[in-house]
Scaffold this active site. Structure first.
Site, PDB file in Angstrom:
ATOM      1  N   ASP A 167       2.078   7.685   0.209  1.00 52.48           N
ATOM      2  CA  ASP A 167       1.324   7.304   1.425  1.00 52.48           C
ATOM      3  C   ASP A 167       1.005   8.450   2.388  1.00 52.48           C
ATOM      4  O   ASP A 167       1.052   8.265   3.608  1.00 52.48           O
ATOM      5  CB  ASP A 167       2.078   6.203   2.183  1.00 52.48           C
ATOM      6  CG  ASP A 167       2.241   4.933   1.370  1.00 52.48           C
ATOM      7  OD1 ASP A 167       1.806   4.907   0.200  1.00 52.48           O
ATOM      8  OD2 ASP A 167       2.815   3.957   1.887  1.00 52.48           O
ATOM      9  N   GLU A 170      -0.948   3.022   0.840  1.00 49.78           N
ATOM     10  CA  GLU A 170      -0.753   1.651   1.331  1.00 49.78           C
ATOM     11  C   GLU A 170      -2.085   1.148   1.866  1.00 49.78           C
ATOM     12  O   GLU A 170      -2.709   1.814   2.707  1.00 49.78           O
ATOM     13  CB  GLU A 170       0.300   1.611   2.448  1.00 49.78           C
ATOM     14  CG  GLU A 170       0.521   0.183   2.981  1.00 49.78           C
ATOM     15  CD  GLU A 170       1.623   0.085   4.039  1.00 49.78           C
ATOM     16  OE1 GLU A 170       2.335   1.069   4.276  1.00 49.78           O
ATOM     17  OE2 GLU A 170       1.731  -1.009   4.629  1.00 49.78           O
ATOM     18  N   LYS A 225      -1.268   0.175  -3.222  1.00 48.30           N
ATOM     19  CA  LYS A 225      -0.255  -0.870  -3.068  1.00 48.30           C
ATOM     20  C   LYS A 225      -0.455  -1.608  -1.749  1.00 48.30           C
ATOM     21  O   LYS A 225      -0.837  -1.011  -0.743  1.00 48.30           O
ATOM     22  CB  LYS A 225       1.143  -0.255  -3.122  1.00 48.30           C
ATOM     23  CG  LYS A 225       1.435   0.757  -2.008  1.00 48.30           C
ATOM     24  CD  LYS A 225       2.784   1.431  -2.241  1.00 48.30           C
ATOM     25  CE  LYS A 225       3.124   2.431  -1.170  1.00 48.30           C
ATOM     26  NZ  LYS A 225       3.436   1.852   0.137  1.00 48.30           N
ATOM     27  N   VAL A 253       5.640   9.621   3.264  1.00 49.68           N
ATOM     28  CA  VAL A 253       5.970   8.963   4.529  1.00 49.68           C
ATOM     29  C   VAL A 253       5.897   7.441   4.370  1.00 49.68           C
ATOM     30  O   VAL A 253       5.162   6.948   3.527  1.00 49.68           O
ATOM     31  CB  VAL A 253       5.000   9.420   5.641  1.00 49.68           C
ATOM     32  CG1 VAL A 253       5.102  10.923   5.835  1.00 49.68           C
ATOM     33  CG2 VAL A 253       3.560   9.018   5.376  1.00 49.68           C
ATOM     34  N   THR A 254       6.614   6.720   5.239  1.00 51.08           N
ATOM     35  CA  THR A 254       7.649   7.227   6.099  1.00 51.08           C
ATOM     36  C   THR A 254       9.005   7.068   5.409  1.00 51.08           C
ATOM     37  O   THR A 254       9.183   6.172   4.586  1.00 51.08           O
ATOM     38  CB  THR A 254       7.698   6.476   7.464  1.00 51.08           C
ATOM     39  OG1 THR A 254       7.972   5.087   7.228  1.00 51.08           O
ATOM     40  CG2 THR A 254       6.399   6.615   8.199  1.00 51.08           C
ATOM     41  N   CYS A 283       8.271   3.145   3.544  1.00 54.64           N
ATOM     42  CA  CYS A 283       7.751   3.106   2.173  1.00 54.64           C
ATOM     43  C   CYS A 283       8.532   3.993   1.211  1.00 54.64           C
ATOM     44  O   CYS A 283       8.672   3.652   0.027  1.00 54.64           O
ATOM     45  CB  CYS A 283       6.265   3.423   2.167  1.00 54.64           C
ATOM     46  SG  CYS A 283       5.323   2.085   2.941  1.00 54.64           S
TER      47      CYS A 283
HETATM   48  C1  C5J Z   1       4.666   3.632   5.240  1.00 51.13           C
HETATM   49  C2  C5J Z   1       4.590   2.269   7.200  1.00 51.13           C
HETATM   50  N1  C5J Z   1       3.878   4.248   4.361  1.00 51.13           N
HETATM   51  N2  C5J Z   1       5.523   2.974   7.827  1.00 51.13           N
HETATM   52  N3  C5J Z   1       4.111   2.657   5.999  1.00 51.13           N
HETATM   53  O1  C5J Z   1       5.828   3.959   5.351  1.00 51.13           O
HETATM   54  O2  C5J Z   1       4.144   1.284   7.697  1.00 51.13           O
END
Ligand code: C5J
Length: 223
Positions: free
Chosen positions: A27, A75, A132, A160-161, A165
């Site tokens: 992500d 994402e 995803k 991240v993060t 994720c």
């Molecule tokens: C991810 C989020 N990629 N923090 N998304 O961690 O909403």
């Protein structure tokens, strides 16, 4: 070079086979990392994530030069939002939410500029991208099938993060039998205390979800 390598890690050394290991970059999307994106709109300090960009670039360069597998995730949702649970859409009571128009197109919608990977780490043709709709990269995706078809058994995880994720994916990978090494300087959280806690949780109790190391340790065995 020898396919079997060992790197110093916590809670103990991580032994892996280069041809059975993929770099999984989670992500690293514009909406999470760029000033003016969705992450910043929600009040987050994107600099907490941006410090991971150069570490990922350095690692990615060496990983690619070694001819090893790279897999990316993003994402996001279908433009018709049919894969977006109502619970996720309304969570947080924010004025702008997933699917709404943001500064870089519709927020976390596939095909929109903000949904894409940051240019500094842009995938090359042939590097798989997993789109995803959830936090785990295994939820409702073909990641597990792709890893099996590539005979991948171990994952070097960045992105991240850390506590969302990355954590969800590492926990899910662990249950499926994959061994994960998370690179502390290549994963980021908007919250410094979460960064520390999330990494502590992964490596606690003898590595209950996996291993943690600095990317230098991996780069050194690729040279
Ligand atoms: C991810 C989020 N990629 N923090 N998304 O961690 O909403």
């Amino acid at each position: 070079y020898n396919d079997n390598v060992t790197v110093a890690a916590e809670p103990y050394e991580f032994e892996f086979n280069l041809s059975q290991c993929a770099l999984l970059i989670i992500d690293m999307q514009r909406d999470f990392l760029e000033p003016g994106g969705f992450g910043e709109i929600l009040g987050n300090d994107v600099n907490q994530l941006r410090r991971t960009v150069s570490s990922n670039q350095k690692l990615l360069k060496q990983w690619r030069e070694a001819g090893l597998k790279v897999i990316y995730t993003r994402e996001g949702h279908r433009p018709d939002l049919s894969d977006l649970p109502l619970s996720k859409k309304i969570r947080g009571r924010h004025t702008v939410c997933v699917g709404d128009l943001g500064p870089m197109g519709r927020i976390l919608v596939r095909g929109e500029p903000g949904h894409d990977i940051i240019p500094e780490l842009y995938p090359l043709p042939g590097e798989a991208i997993i789109d995803k709709c959830g936090k785990s990269a295994f939820y409702a995706t073909d990641l597990d099938a792709i890893l099996r078809n590539y005979n991948i058994k171990q994952l070097i995880v960045t992105g991240v993060t850390t506590e969302v994720c990355v954590s969800s994916t590492v926990r899910d990978a662990n249950d499926r039998g994959y061994e994960c090494l998370v690179l502390e300087d290549c994963v980021g959280s908007y919250f410094p205390s979460f960064q520390v806690a999330a990494l502590d949780m992964i490596k606690a109790q003898g590595g209950i979800f996996g291993w943690v190391a600095h990317s230098d340790k991996v780069i050194n065995v690729l040279k």
